[in-house]
Scaffold this active site. Sequence first.
Site, PDB file in Angstrom:
ATOM      1  N   TRP A  59       0.783  -1.099  -0.097  1.00 44.78           N
ATOM      2  CA  TRP A  59       0.057  -0.211   0.012  1.00 44.78           C
ATOM      3  C   TRP A  59       0.851   1.174   0.075  1.00 44.78           C
ATOM      4  O   TRP A  59       1.813   1.423   0.625  1.00 44.78           O
ATOM      5  CB  TRP A  59      -1.021  -0.047   1.282  1.00 44.78           C
ATOM      6  CG  TRP A  59      -2.343  -0.496   1.062  1.00 44.78           C
ATOM      7  CD1 TRP A  59      -2.524  -1.819   1.034  1.00 44.78           C
ATOM      8  CD2 TRP A  59      -3.529   0.311   0.962  1.00 44.78           C
ATOM      9  NE1 TRP A  59      -3.986  -1.993   0.783  1.00 44.78           N
ATOM     10  CE2 TRP A  59      -4.655  -0.746   0.766  1.00 44.78           C
ATOM     11  CE3 TRP A  59      -3.917   1.741   0.827  1.00 44.78           C
ATOM     12  CZ2 TRP A  59      -5.922  -0.355   0.668  1.00 44.78           C
ATOM     13  CZ3 TRP A  59      -5.170   1.998   0.893  1.00 44.78           C
ATOM     14  CH2 TRP A  59      -6.025   1.143   0.575  1.00 44.78           C
ATOM     15  N   THR A  68     -12.578   7.179   6.988  1.00 43.14           N
ATOM     16  CA  THR A  68     -13.029   6.226   7.829  1.00 43.14           C
ATOM     17  C   THR A  68     -12.077   6.115   9.161  1.00 43.14           C
ATOM     18  O   THR A  68     -10.910   6.825   8.976  1.00 43.14           O
ATOM     19  CB  THR A  68     -13.327   5.103   7.227  1.00 43.14           C
ATOM     20  OG1 THR A  68     -12.099   4.224   6.885  1.00 43.14           O
ATOM     21  CG2 THR A  68     -14.060   4.895   6.045  1.00 43.14           C
ATOM     22  N   GLU A 126      -0.364  -6.281   7.913  1.00 38.75           N
ATOM     23  CA  GLU A 126       0.289  -7.473   7.746  1.00 38.75           C
ATOM     24  C   GLU A 126       1.438  -7.446   8.137  1.00 38.75           C
ATOM     25  O   GLU A 126       2.279  -8.571   8.184  1.00 38.75           O
ATOM     26  CB  GLU A 126       0.184  -8.224   6.171  1.00 38.75           C
ATOM     27  CG  GLU A 126      -1.336  -8.603   5.744  1.00 38.75           C
ATOM     28  CD  GLU A 126      -2.291  -7.519   5.840  1.00 38.75           C
ATOM     29  OE1 GLU A 126      -2.044  -6.531   4.989  1.00 38.75           O
ATOM     30  OE2 GLU A 126      -3.499  -7.505   6.058  1.00 38.75           O
ATOM     31  N   HIS A 137     -10.400   3.328   9.523  1.00 36.79           N
ATOM     32  CA  HIS A 137      -9.515   2.422   9.160  1.00 36.79           C
ATOM     33  C   HIS A 137      -8.052   2.725   9.694  1.00 36.79           C
ATOM     34  O   HIS A 137      -7.280   2.101  10.057  1.00 36.79           O
ATOM     35  CB  HIS A 137      -9.538   2.164   7.685  1.00 36.79           C
ATOM     36  CG  HIS A 137      -9.448   0.797   7.223  1.00 36.79           C
ATOM     37  ND1 HIS A 137     -10.706   0.120   7.101  1.00 36.79           N
ATOM     38  CD2 HIS A 137      -8.411  -0.204   7.175  1.00 36.79           C
ATOM     39  CE1 HIS A 137     -10.414  -1.122   6.470  1.00 36.79           C
ATOM     40  NE2 HIS A 137      -9.111  -1.453   6.847  1.00 36.79           N
ATOM     41  N   VAL A 173       0.521   4.698   6.456  1.00 35.37           N
ATOM     42  CA  VAL A 173      -0.801   4.762   6.611  1.00 35.37           C
ATOM     43  C   VAL A 173      -1.182   6.196   6.343  1.00 35.37           C
ATOM     44  O   VAL A 173      -0.809   6.933   6.976  1.00 35.37           O
ATOM     45  CB  VAL A 173      -1.255   3.972   7.885  1.00 35.37           C
ATOM     46  CG1 VAL A 173      -3.000   3.855   7.827  1.00 35.37           C
ATOM     47  CG2 VAL A 173      -0.648   2.743   8.251  1.00 35.37           C
TER      48      VAL A 173
HETATM   49  C1  DLZ Z   1      -7.447  -1.038   3.939  1.00 30.92           C
HETATM   50  C2  DLZ Z   1      -6.354  -0.244   3.923  1.00 30.92           C
HETATM   51  C3  DLZ Z   1      -6.679   1.016   4.011  1.00 30.92           C
HETATM   52  C4  DLZ Z   1      -7.972   1.945   3.913  1.00 30.92           C
HETATM   53  N1  DLZ Z   1      -5.574   1.989   3.897  1.00 30.92           N
HETATM   54  C5  DLZ Z   1      -4.246   1.656   3.985  1.00 30.92           C
HETATM   55  C6  DLZ Z   1      -3.069   2.442   4.334  1.00 30.92           C
HETATM   56  O1  DLZ Z   1      -3.149   3.822   4.146  1.00 30.92           O
HETATM   57  N2  DLZ Z   1      -1.790   2.247   4.211  1.00 30.92           N
HETATM   58  C7  DLZ Z   1      -1.650   0.644   4.374  1.00 30.92           C
HETATM   59  O2  DLZ Z   1      -0.421   0.283   4.434  1.00 30.92           O
HETATM   60  N3  DLZ Z   1      -2.596  -0.188   4.057  1.00 30.92           N
HETATM   61  C8  DLZ Z   1      -3.963   0.366   4.056  1.00 30.92           C
HETATM   62  N4  DLZ Z   1      -4.974  -0.704   3.987  1.00 30.92           N
HETATM   63  C9  DLZ Z   1      -4.791  -2.195   3.963  1.00 30.92           C
HETATM   64  C10 DLZ Z   1      -4.494  -2.863   5.221  1.00 30.92           C
HETATM   65  O3  DLZ Z   1      -3.187  -2.418   5.869  1.00 30.92           O
HETATM   66  C11 DLZ Z   1      -4.581  -4.328   5.188  1.00 30.92           C
HETATM   67  O4  DLZ Z   1      -3.785  -4.732   4.216  1.00 30.92           O
HETATM   68  C12 DLZ Z   1      -5.940  -4.772   4.992  1.00 30.92           C
HETATM   69  O5  DLZ Z   1      -7.019  -4.245   5.791  1.00 30.92           O
HETATM   70  C13 DLZ Z   1      -6.355  -6.436   4.686  1.00 30.92           C
HETATM   71  O6  DLZ Z   1      -5.836  -6.890   6.008  1.00 30.92           O
END
Ligand code: DLZ
Length: 162
Positions: A31, A96, A67, A98, A91
Amino acid sequence: MENKKTNLSDYDPNRIPDGGQYRIAIVAAEWNAEITDAMLNGAYETLLKHGVTEDNITVRRVPGTFELTSAADILLTKRCDLDAVICIGCVIQGETRHFDFICESVANGLANVSVKHTRPVIFSVLTTNNIEQARERAGGKHGNKGVEGAVTALKMCEFMNA
Ligand code: DLZ
């Protein structure tokens, strides 16, 4: 790496332990790959610069920052030879909750994994309001958190072996 510096990745290379004897894994989330790739490169190059050999650096990727906890646990369980794991993620605050769940989970999770295995697990996770703040900390004006993660890993490896 003092708080008063704008570039938090500034450090004195002469005060970093030599990494010649250490085996270190880097795990990076997919991500926000623009950010995590830059941090991964920063960490990798810093380890090489301080003597860790290519053979002794393991690079793995996971889907998201969430993860990183299970990945660090799996690596340290399967690889008794590893001296440290550097966990890289980014992140970015969305609309939301999350963001809050992921940040809290990974911070607590990585701390617990480190204590469970009695080995350093490095928290190189950016938690920012937007992509610009992340860029500033992944090779921009505030340095590169991946570089800082590698420096921290080397210092903790020395701590473990003292
Ligand atoms: C779902 C999600 C969201 C909304 N935002 C991020 C993010 O900004 N950075 C990141 O590394 N991962 C994000 N994820 C994915 C979650 O880390 C994870 O991979 C999923 O919820 C599946 O377990």
